[in-house]
Design a protein around this motif. Structure first.
Motif, PDB file in Angstrom:
ATOM      1  N   GLU A 131      49.109  32.054  45.370  1.00 34.57           N
ATOM      2  CA  GLU A 131      49.029  32.495  46.766  1.00 34.57           C
ATOM      3  C   GLU A 131      47.579  32.741  47.177  1.00 34.57           C
ATOM      4  O   GLU A 131      47.150  32.357  48.284  1.00 34.57           O
ATOM      5  CB  GLU A 131      49.859  33.765  46.942  1.00 34.57           C
ATOM      6  CG  GLU A 131      49.939  34.266  48.370  1.00 34.57           C
ATOM      7  CD  GLU A 131      50.718  33.335  49.277  1.00 34.57           C
ATOM      8  OE1 GLU A 131      50.497  33.384  50.509  1.00 34.57           O
ATOM      9  OE2 GLU A 131      51.536  32.547  48.767  1.00 34.57           O
ATOM     10  N   LEU A 132      46.802  33.354  46.293  1.00 31.76           N
ATOM     11  CA  LEU A 132      45.399  33.614  46.613  1.00 31.76           C
ATOM     12  C   LEU A 132      44.603  32.319  46.709  1.00 31.76           C
ATOM     13  O   LEU A 132      43.748  32.166  47.595  1.00 31.76           O
ATOM     14  CB  LEU A 132      44.779  34.524  45.540  1.00 31.76           C
ATOM     15  CG  LEU A 132      45.135  36.005  45.612  1.00 31.76           C
ATOM     16  CD1 LEU A 132      44.532  36.742  44.417  1.00 31.76           C
ATOM     17  CD2 LEU A 132      44.621  36.619  46.900  1.00 31.76           C
ATOM     18  N   GLU A 133      44.855  31.385  45.794  1.00 35.26           N
ATOM     19  CA  GLU A 133      44.134  30.109  45.814  1.00 35.26           C
ATOM     20  C   GLU A 133      44.387  29.362  47.124  1.00 35.26           C
ATOM     21  O   GLU A 133      43.470  28.791  47.724  1.00 35.26           O
ATOM     22  CB  GLU A 133      44.582  29.261  44.615  1.00 35.26           C
ATOM     23  CG  GLU A 133      43.833  27.949  44.463  1.00 35.26           C
ATOM     24  CD  GLU A 133      42.387  28.141  44.068  1.00 35.26           C
ATOM     25  OE1 GLU A 133      41.551  27.304  44.468  1.00 35.26           O
ATOM     26  OE2 GLU A 133      42.089  29.123  43.369  1.00 35.26           O
ATOM     27  N   LYS A 134      45.611  29.382  47.561  1.00 39.93           N
ATOM     28  CA  LYS A 134      45.970  28.693  48.803  1.00 39.93           C
ATOM     29  C   LYS A 134      45.332  29.366  50.010  1.00 39.93           C
ATOM     30  O   LYS A 134      44.887  28.679  50.958  1.00 39.93           O
ATOM     31  CB  LYS A 134      47.488  28.672  48.937  1.00 39.93           C
ATOM     32  CG  LYS A 134      47.999  27.927  50.147  1.00 39.93           C
ATOM     33  CD  LYS A 134      49.509  27.768  50.088  1.00 39.93           C
ATOM     34  CE  LYS A 134      50.208  29.104  50.007  1.00 39.93           C
ATOM     35  NZ  LYS A 134      51.690  28.977  50.016  1.00 39.93           N
ATOM     36  N   ALA A 135      45.246  30.683  50.003  1.00 43.28           N
ATOM     37  CA  ALA A 135      44.717  31.393  51.169  1.00 43.28           C
ATOM     38  C   ALA A 135      43.193  31.453  51.166  1.00 43.28           C
ATOM     39  O   ALA A 135      42.559  31.239  52.209  1.00 43.28           O
ATOM     40  CB  ALA A 135      45.284  32.815  51.197  1.00 43.28           C
ATOM     41  N   MET A 136      42.584  31.722  50.006  1.00 41.05           N
ATOM     42  CA  MET A 136      41.139  31.963  49.956  1.00 41.05           C
ATOM     43  C   MET A 136      40.329  30.681  49.957  1.00 41.05           C
ATOM     44  O   MET A 136      39.120  30.707  50.248  1.00 41.05           O
ATOM     45  CB  MET A 136      40.795  32.796  48.729  1.00 41.05           C
ATOM     46  CG  MET A 136      41.429  34.166  48.699  1.00 41.05           C
ATOM     47  SD  MET A 136      41.044  35.165  50.164  1.00 41.05           S
ATOM     48  CE  MET A 136      39.292  35.410  49.949  1.00 41.05           C
ATOM     49  N   SER A 137      40.926  29.538  49.601  1.00 38.05           N
ATOM     50  CA  SER A 137      40.161  28.288  49.612  1.00 38.05           C
ATOM     51  C   SER A 137      39.712  27.931  51.031  1.00 38.05           C
ATOM     52  O   SER A 137      38.671  27.292  51.232  1.00 38.05           O
ATOM     53  CB  SER A 137      41.001  27.151  49.034  1.00 38.05           C
ATOM     54  OG  SER A 137      42.184  26.957  49.807  1.00 38.05           O
ATOM     55  N   ALA A 138      40.462  28.363  52.036  1.00 39.83           N
ATOM     56  CA  ALA A 138      40.071  28.099  53.428  1.00 39.83           C
ATOM     57  C   ALA A 138      38.869  28.933  53.839  1.00 39.83           C
ATOM     58  O   ALA A 138      38.200  28.602  54.841  1.00 39.83           O
ATOM     59  CB  ALA A 138      41.248  28.383  54.362  1.00 39.83           C
ATOM     60  N   TYR A 139      38.574  29.982  53.086  1.00 39.12           N
ATOM     61  CA  TYR A 139      37.436  30.848  53.406  1.00 39.12           C
ATOM     62  C   TYR A 139      36.242  30.597  52.486  1.00 39.12           C
ATOM     63  O   TYR A 139      35.286  31.370  52.498  1.00 39.12           O
ATOM     64  CB  TYR A 139      37.845  32.308  53.306  1.00 39.12           C
ATOM     65  CG  TYR A 139      38.958  32.681  54.266  1.00 39.12           C
ATOM     66  CD1 TYR A 139      38.717  32.755  55.648  1.00 39.12           C
ATOM     67  CD2 TYR A 139      40.233  32.949  53.808  1.00 39.12           C
ATOM     68  CE1 TYR A 139      39.740  33.097  56.525  1.00 39.12           C
ATOM     69  CE2 TYR A 139      41.256  33.298  54.683  1.00 39.12           C
ATOM     70  CZ  TYR A 139      41.006  33.364  56.038  1.00 39.12           C
ATOM     71  OH  TYR A 139      42.002  33.687  56.906  1.00 39.12           O
TER      72      TYR A 139
END
Length: 284
Positions: A131-139
């Motif tokens: 979940e973190l990889e999917k969300a934080m890669s955009a940032y």
């Protein structure tokens, strides 16, 4: 002094964000760079590329209504090729990561019983990482590793779990001890039975030897002393043994008191009884 000569230094494992008239212009790599401030260029800030770690403690409830504190350790870093996104899109990276960790843990743990939480902590960590990889890669951030480092139930629950475990171990120990005592009793009984059997054989052989010895004595005395009968010799032998027995009883320091009828008639009765018993044993 660096600003005066329009030169800045960017340290290793760090990048600098260059702006021109307030607008993003470039990402400066480690080293020395010229930043002509009189042309509107300025340094907006620095961004570390080092690996960072954030420990998040989340309180939640399991499926069997036990409150636990789950401690997750998140290792992350900013990506050099997305440094502008990491610098501009998030104002507080740690708070953002913490929010995602809370969301995943509080969605996963309530589906599991307490024992299953301990067994499936790897699966929980994997769900948080995805979940973190999917969300934080955009940032502009990379999630390197996510670990569930600790699961802490309520103190009363931990004490109860320890008591249950201790009771189970005591029950196993009691069963093992009872089994060992059972084996010892069986072996002891087998030993006593074997001992009594051997003792009985010894007594039987002893009595047989006594009978054989008395028979040989009677026959030898009758041959060597003419005119005596076997009964006379037997009476004399039995009376002699009777007095020897009385002597041994009197000489023993710890012997109990033994009351035996004494007198000429009593001796004759004792001799008759002994003779009858020996003769009966010889017939058997």
């Amino acid at each position: 002094m660096g600003n005066l000569f329009c030169c800045i230094q960017v340290d290793q494992s760090t990048v600098a964000i260059k702006e021109r008239f307030g607008r993003f212009d470039d990402v400066l790599e480690p080293g020395c760079h010229c930043l002509p401030w009189f042309l509107g260029s300025q340094l907006a800030g620095h961004l570390s590329l080092r690996l960072q770690q954030l420990d998040v403690r989340c309180e939640t409830k399991t499926k069997d209504n036990v409150f636990v504190n789950v401690v997750a350790s998140i290792q992350y870093r900013a990506l050099a090729d997305k440094a502008s996104d990491a610098f501009y899109k998030l104002s507080n990276t740690r708070t953002q990561i913490q929010a995602y960790v809370f969301d995943v843990i509080r969605a996963s743990v309530p589906k599991l019983n307490l024992d299953d939480v301990f067994e499936q902590k790897t699966e929980i960590a994997k769900a948080v990482e995805e979940e973190l990889e999917k969300a934080m890669s955009a940032y502009g951030y990379e999630i390197v590793q996510t670990l569930i480092v600790d699961i802490e139930p309520d103190e009363h629950v931990k004490r109860a779990m320890n008591e249950i475990n201790a009771a189970a171990r005591l029950r196993v120990a009691a069963n093992e001890k009872a089994e060992a005592e059972k084996i010892l009793q069986i072996k002891r009984a087998e030993g006593e039975a074997e001992s009594k059997y051997l003792s009985g054989l010894g007594i039987a052989r002893q009595r047989q030897a006594i009978v054989d010895g008395l028979r040989d004595s009677v026959l030898g005395f009758s041959v060597n002393v003419p005119g005596t009968t076997a009964k006379d010799v037997m009476d004399m032998v039995l009376v002699t043994q009777y007095f020897d027995t009385m002597k041994e009883i009197g000489a023993a320091s710890k012997s109990s008191a033994v009351f035996i009828p004494h007198g000429p008639g009593a001796v004759r009765d004792v001799a008759t009884q002994i003779r009858d018993g020996l003769l009966q044993a010889a017939h058997q």
